[in-house]
Write a protein that holds these residues in place. Structure first.
Motif, PDB file in Angstrom:
ATOM      1  N   ASN A 133     -10.451   1.860  -5.498  1.00 20.27           N
ATOM      2  CA  ASN A 133      -9.125   1.485  -6.006  1.00 20.27           C
ATOM      3  C   ASN A 133      -8.082   2.549  -5.680  1.00 20.27           C
ATOM      4  N   GLY A 137      -4.705   2.049  -3.222  1.00 21.16           N
ATOM      5  CA  GLY A 137      -3.436   2.082  -3.928  1.00 21.16           C
ATOM      6  C   GLY A 137      -2.391   2.931  -3.227  1.00 21.16           C
ATOM      7  N   PRO A 138      -1.257   3.098  -3.876  1.00 15.42           N
ATOM      8  CA  PRO A 138      -0.156   3.870  -3.278  1.00 15.42           C
ATOM      9  C   PRO A 138      -0.418   5.370  -3.306  1.00 15.42           C
ATOM     10  N   ARG A 139       0.293   6.082  -2.440  1.00 16.08           N
ATOM     11  CA  ARG A 139       0.254   7.532  -2.406  1.00 16.08           C
ATOM     12  C   ARG A 139       1.664   8.085  -2.593  1.00 16.08           C
ATOM     13  N   ALA A 141      -0.933   9.548  -5.753  1.00 10.99           N
ATOM     14  CA  ALA A 141      -1.568   8.913  -6.909  1.00 10.99           C
ATOM     15  C   ALA A 141      -1.844   9.969  -7.973  1.00 10.99           C
ATOM     16  N   THR A 403      -2.470  13.433  -2.872  1.00  9.77           N
ATOM     17  CA  THR A 403      -2.329  12.570  -1.707  1.00  9.77           C
ATOM     18  C   THR A 403      -3.401  12.955  -0.705  1.00  9.77           C
TER      19      THR A 403
END
Length: 404
Positions: A133, A137-139, A141, A403
């Motif tokens: 997950n 997902g975005p970075r 995080a 990141t």
């Protein structure tokens, strides 16, 4: 607990740097390793700072763990409000011999190395799913939200038989309990709320015992004729709070240590056989619960050449002990080759942490998996911008932006 000279220092002290103990620890340990300080309530207690002396205090029955005693030292303002409760609600952390031994042995089998190893595949599955997950997902995080908190929360919920759907509820209230800035009324309310939750959960398990730690304890204690719901509520409360807060903070701080020491991280990645050594060094180096080992002297004892009288409070300062150069050469260096398993991060003596085998395994699995799957993990902000838990009884990070 009186003296003719007012101590200058008030405890607990706050860390000015996440990688160093308060400067006063070294000064005390070198100049007066057993000395008196003031508590937040304005009373006095002794602090013990040398490794050898800390182990002596924690292993000596003349120092009581009974937090219900009116003279027991309180390290958070308003903390005494929680001790005016029925003695039947005491958990094993507040028991002395002869009650402590049977209470600990009753649940010790749930935390053997063998039983913990049976959990390894499930913990690995949990860690892999959370990292899946994270990668999707975005970075940047927040590693605390994505990994540090959910790993031990999921594990302790499954171990105890607590619905994970309730994790935000109990995390919210337990975080209030461990904050030094929480008011006396707020601390009492959080305590009562989590106990009431655990009582309701046990009432359901009594009707239909489940195959988990709490359910098995109900069956076992009923067969022995010793089952009391309030006692099991206290045990469940202790394990729930200790089982996720401590490990979560060690995941965050340990990850930070690996990021800040890339050569040592590379050594662990190249040889996973070193991971447990790295875990031991993280535990020693950070010692996140350094003010949890308070005791009450019940008989005059000499520690480090100083006589502590019956009725006086004592704090065995684990972080100071774990940075004692007499026990750990170059103690302020983070060194995974140290092999310092004699640290006191899990305490020492009869009250040594019950869940240490579980904590070590969780940390080993998390760091092995992180280093393998995200080898280029790095901080997304400078270290001095990280929000450390300077206001909490259990040290750690509120957020860890990363990141890769």
């Amino acid at each position: 607990m009186t003296t003719t000279e007012e101590p200058a220092l008030q405890f607990p002290l706050v860390r000015e740097c996440p990688f160093s103990p308060p400067a006063e620890y070294r000064q005390i340990r070198e100049e007066a390793p057993v000395t008196k300080v003031r508590t937040p309530e304005g009373k006095q207690m002794w602090v013990v700072t040398r490794h050898e002396d800390v182990r002596q205090v924690l292993n000596d029955r003349r120092f009581s763990a009974n937090r219900f005693h009116p003279d027991f030292p309180v390290l958070v303002e308003g903390g005494n409000a929680l001790r005016n409760r029925p003695e039947s609600e005491r958990s094993m952390i507040a028991m002395d011999a002869p009650e402590h031994g049977p209470a600990r042995r009753a649940v010790l089998g749930e935390f053997t190395v063998r039983r913990m190893e049976q959990l390894r595949p499930r913990i690995q599955q949990i860690v892999d799913e959370l990292i899946d997950n994270l990668l999707a997902g975005p970075r940047p995080a927040d590693l605390v939200e994505a990994l540090s908190l959910p790993v031990p929360s999921l594990v302790i919920c499954e171990l105890l038989g607590v619905p994970y759907a309730d994790h935000e509820f109990f995390q919210e209230h337990t975080s209030r309990l461990i904050k030094r800035t929480t008011s006396a009324e707020g601390r009492r309310e959080a305590f009562e709320t989590v106990r009431a939750y655990m009582g309701d959960l046990l009432a359901k398990k009594e009707a239909e015992p489940t195959d988990d730690l709490l359910g098995r304890q109900i069956v076992k204690l009923r067969e022995e004729g010793t089952y009391r719901r309030d006692a099991l509520v206290s045990l469940g409360f202790l394990l729930l709070v200790a089982g996720h807060e401590t490990t979560a903070n060690m995941i965050s701080l340990g990850t930070l240590a690996l990021i800040e020491n890339p050569e040592q991280a590379a050594a662990v990645k190249a040889d996973p056989g070193r991971t447990l050594d790295a875990v031991e060094e993280m535990l020693r180096y950070f010692t996140i619960v350094d003010a949890a080992t308070a005791r009450l002297c019940v008989e005059d004892v000499e520690i480090g050449g100083v006589t502590i009288r019956a009725g006086e409070g004592v704090l065995a300062v684990g972080l100071a002990a774990n940075r004692d150069p007499e026990a750990f050469p170059d103690p302020d260096e983070f060194d995974i080759e140290r092999g310092g398993r004699h640290h006191v991060a899990f305490g020492f003596g009869p009250h040594q942490c019950l869940g240490q085998n579980l904590a070590r395994m969780e940390l080993q699995i998390v760091f092995d998996t992180l280093l393998r799957r995200i080898p280029d993990l790095k901080l997304a902000v400078p270290v001095d911008e990280l929000p450390f838990k300077d206001d909490a009884s259990i040290y750690g990070l509120y957020r860890l932006p990363v990141t890769w």
